[in-house]
Design an enzyme around this catalytic site. Structure first.
Site, PDB file in Angstrom:
ATOM      1  N   SER A 127       0.871  -1.182   0.000  1.00 45.20           N
ATOM      2  CA  SER A 127       0.000   0.000   0.000  1.00 45.20           C
ATOM      3  C   SER A 127       0.901   1.222   0.000  1.00 45.20           C
ATOM      4  O   SER A 127       2.056   1.148   0.423  1.00 45.20           O
ATOM      5  CB  SER A 127      -0.856  -0.007   1.269  1.00 45.20           C
ATOM      6  OG  SER A 127      -1.566   1.207   1.404  1.00 45.20           O
ATOM      7  N   TYR A 187      -1.518  -0.308  10.731  1.00 46.05           N
ATOM      8  CA  TYR A 187      -1.577  -0.605   9.286  1.00 46.05           C
ATOM      9  C   TYR A 187      -0.311  -0.091   8.608  1.00 46.05           C
ATOM     10  O   TYR A 187       0.301  -0.804   7.813  1.00 46.05           O
ATOM     11  CB  TYR A 187      -2.830   0.025   8.672  1.00 46.05           C
ATOM     12  CG  TYR A 187      -3.068  -0.382   7.228  1.00 46.05           C
ATOM     13  CD1 TYR A 187      -3.230  -1.722   6.872  1.00 46.05           C
ATOM     14  CD2 TYR A 187      -3.144   0.580   6.221  1.00 46.05           C
ATOM     15  CE1 TYR A 187      -3.453  -2.087   5.541  1.00 46.05           C
ATOM     16  CE2 TYR A 187      -3.380   0.216   4.890  1.00 46.05           C
ATOM     17  CZ  TYR A 187      -3.527  -1.124   4.556  1.00 46.05           C
ATOM     18  OH  TYR A 187      -3.746  -1.490   3.242  1.00 46.05           O
TER      19      TYR A 187
HETATM   20  N1  LIG Z   1      -8.762  -0.847  -0.677  1.00 49.07           N
HETATM   21  C1  LIG Z   1      -7.714  -0.041  -0.591  1.00 49.07           C
HETATM   22  O1  LIG Z   1      -7.855   1.198  -0.559  1.00 49.07           O
HETATM   23  C2  LIG Z   1      -6.316  -0.599  -0.559  1.00 49.07           C
HETATM   24  C3  LIG Z   1      -5.264   0.277  -0.825  1.00 49.07           C
HETATM   25  C4  LIG Z   1      -3.954  -0.196  -0.795  1.00 49.07           C
HETATM   26  C5  LIG Z   1      -3.708  -1.523  -0.498  1.00 49.07           C
HETATM   27  N2  LIG Z   1      -4.736  -2.371  -0.224  1.00 49.07           N
HETATM   28  C6  LIG Z   1      -4.384  -3.762   0.097  1.00 49.07           C
HETATM   29  O2  LIG Z   1      -4.858  -4.563  -0.975  1.00 49.07           O
HETATM   30  C7  LIG Z   1      -5.231  -5.857  -0.486  1.00 49.07           C
HETATM   31  C8  LIG Z   1      -6.678  -6.142  -0.886  1.00 49.07           C
HETATM   32  O3  LIG Z   1      -7.486  -5.074  -0.431  1.00 49.07           O
HETATM   33  P1  LIG Z   1      -9.046  -4.990  -0.750  1.00 49.07           P
HETATM   34  O4  LIG Z   1      -9.395  -3.562  -0.769  1.00 49.07           O
HETATM   35  O5  LIG Z   1      -9.380  -5.842  -1.915  1.00 49.07           O
HETATM   36  O6  LIG Z   1      -9.625  -5.592   0.616  1.00 49.07           O
HETATM   37  P2  LIG Z   1     -10.813  -6.597   0.922  1.00 49.07           P
HETATM   38  O7  LIG Z   1     -11.907  -6.480  -0.076  1.00 49.07           O
HETATM   39  O8  LIG Z   1     -11.136  -6.402   2.379  1.00 49.07           O
HETATM   40  O9  LIG Z   1     -10.143  -8.028   0.710  1.00 49.07           O
HETATM   41  C9  LIG Z   1      -9.290  -8.622   1.626  1.00 49.07           C
HETATM   42  C10 LIG Z   1      -9.186 -10.095   1.246  1.00 49.07           C
HETATM   43  O10 LIG Z   1      -8.271 -10.727   2.149  1.00 49.07           O
HETATM   44  C11 LIG Z   1      -8.866 -11.934   2.602  1.00 49.07           C
HETATM   45  N3  LIG Z   1      -8.356 -12.262   3.924  1.00 49.07           N
HETATM   46  C12 LIG Z   1      -8.375 -11.500   5.027  1.00 49.07           C
HETATM   47  N4  LIG Z   1      -7.841 -12.151   6.055  1.00 49.07           N
HETATM   48  C13 LIG Z   1      -7.483 -13.389   5.595  1.00 49.07           C
HETATM   49  C14 LIG Z   1      -6.901 -14.534   6.186  1.00 49.07           C
HETATM   50  N5  LIG Z   1      -6.582 -14.557   7.478  1.00 49.07           N
HETATM   51  N6  LIG Z   1      -6.671 -15.620   5.411  1.00 49.07           N
HETATM   52  C15 LIG Z   1      -7.006 -15.594   4.094  1.00 49.07           C
HETATM   53  N7  LIG Z   1      -7.550 -14.546   3.476  1.00 49.07           N
HETATM   54  C16 LIG Z   1      -7.800 -13.454   4.235  1.00 49.07           C
HETATM   55  C17 LIG Z   1     -10.379 -11.660   2.611  1.00 49.07           C
HETATM   56  O11 LIG Z   1     -11.117 -12.858   2.437  1.00 49.07           O
HETATM   57  P3  LIG Z   1     -11.818 -13.711   3.601  1.00 49.07           P
HETATM   58  O12 LIG Z   1     -12.429 -12.721   4.556  1.00 49.07           O
HETATM   59  O13 LIG Z   1     -12.823 -14.517   2.848  1.00 49.07           O
HETATM   60  O14 LIG Z   1     -10.731 -14.540   4.187  1.00 49.07           O
HETATM   61  C18 LIG Z   1     -10.513 -10.817   1.363  1.00 49.07           C
HETATM   62  O15 LIG Z   1     -10.665 -11.647   0.223  1.00 49.07           O
HETATM   63  C19 LIG Z   1      -4.984  -5.825   1.020  1.00 49.07           C
HETATM   64  O16 LIG Z   1      -3.709  -6.354   1.294  1.00 49.07           O
HETATM   65  C20 LIG Z   1      -5.024  -4.337   1.341  1.00 49.07           C
HETATM   66  O17 LIG Z   1      -4.289  -4.044   2.518  1.00 49.07           O
HETATM   67  C21 LIG Z   1      -6.042  -1.938  -0.254  1.00 49.07           C
END
Ligand SMILES: NC(=O)c1ccc[n+]([C@@H]2O[C@H](COP(=O)([O-])OP(=O)(O)OC[C@H]3O[C@@H](n4cnc5c(N)ncnc54)[C@H](OP(=O)(O)O)[C@@H]3O)[C@@H](O)[C@H]2O)c1
Length: 258
Positions: free
Chosen positions: A137, A150
């Protein structure tokens, strides 16, 4: 062996969009997350092989690696599973939130990488190359008030990525990092703000953020580069966000135009 990539955190947001994008381009995919039902829906749309796994559980991660190896191996890994819990100051945040963030964003990433590296090497023996990409991120590169655990976890994930690239030097395995800014996904901010839908809508109000599909397109593009090309670090932001502290709200207008 055909091109086959394991994507963690595939049950929503960026991970699900990434599986769709890979599948559109003919890759075989392995979709990993805890919620099996959501993975089944994705599999019906994309043909992904699905594995329900909590990446913070070492035994489940070992079983994941064994299943990937037994069902066709892998030439790629996207460590995307992660998340933020809370937006409190260092003083007022909880150790439990920090522990959860470190477990999924750092320790889980390490476990999955360590368990799958032998599988990726087997893939590289057959195809010549393998690829790993870690989703960090911009929070892993710029600290901000309330970023706390975070920021610390994503800085750590960035460091792990750098260490891994150094440790794999000399092997035909590229190690990449993608650091997005503001991405509007369904669950990320809702999880961070403990289900407060009104508060979770605010970061995306009156701004054009990235969508999960935007991130997936760039991510998969990095995998589609010639295999000797390593995009060490890709920083991806919406045009309206020039830093973690500068998000333009309202229409984007050319200088001088009303
Ligand atoms: N959205 C943003 O603004 C943003 C910006 C920069 C970086 N990111 C990063 O990008 C990545 C994806 O973000 P997103 O926005 O798509 O978030 P999201 O929709 O909340 O997705 C997170 C995913 O991680 C899985 N997960 C969480 N804990 C887990 C565990 N213990 N074991 C296996 N799977 C797990 C969840 O699935 P289950 O709950 O089904 O396990 C879900 O599929 C993350 O690393 C986040 O930090 C996001």
């Amino acid at each position: 062996m055909q091109k086959r990539v394991v994507v963690t955190g595939a049950s929503s947001g960026i991970g699900a969009a990434t599986v769709r994008r890979f599948a559109d381009l003919g890759w075989h995919t392995v979709a990993v997350a805890r919620r099996a039902e959501r993975l089944r829906e994705l599999a019906a749309q994309t043909g992904a092989h699905t594995i329900a796994c909590d990446i913070t559980d070492e035994a489940q991660v070992a079983a994941l690696a064994a299943e990937v190896a037994a069902t066709g191996g892998a030439t790629g890994l996207v460590n995307n599973a992660g998340g933020a819990f809370g937006a409190d100051s260092v003083e007022h945040s909880s150790t439990e939130d920090w522990r959860r963030m470190f477990e999924v964003n750092v320790l889980g990433l390490r476990s999955v990488t360590a368990a799958l590296l032998p599988v990726l090497r087997d893939g590289a023996r057959e195809t010549g190359w393998a690829s790993i990409l870690n989703l960090t991120s911009t929070a892993g590169h710029s600290a901000y008030p309330g970023g706390g655990g975070y920021n610390a976890a994503k800085y750590a994930a960035h460091a792990v990525t750098e260490v891994l690239r150094l440790e794999l030097a000399g092997e035909p395995i590229r190690v990449m990092e993608l650091a997005p800014g503001l991405v509007h996904t369904e669950e990320f901010t809702l999880n961070r703000l403990r289900g407060d839908t009104a508060a979770a809508a605010k970061p995306y109000a009156d701004v054009i953020p990235l969508q999960a599909e935007d991130v997936a397109a760039v991510l998969v593009g990095a995998f589609e580069q010639p295999p000797h090309v390593n995009q060490d670090l890709i920083v991806l932001r919406p045009v309206a966000q020039s830093s973690v502290f500068h998000t333009h709200r309202g229409p984007l207008t050319l200088n001088g135009d009303a």
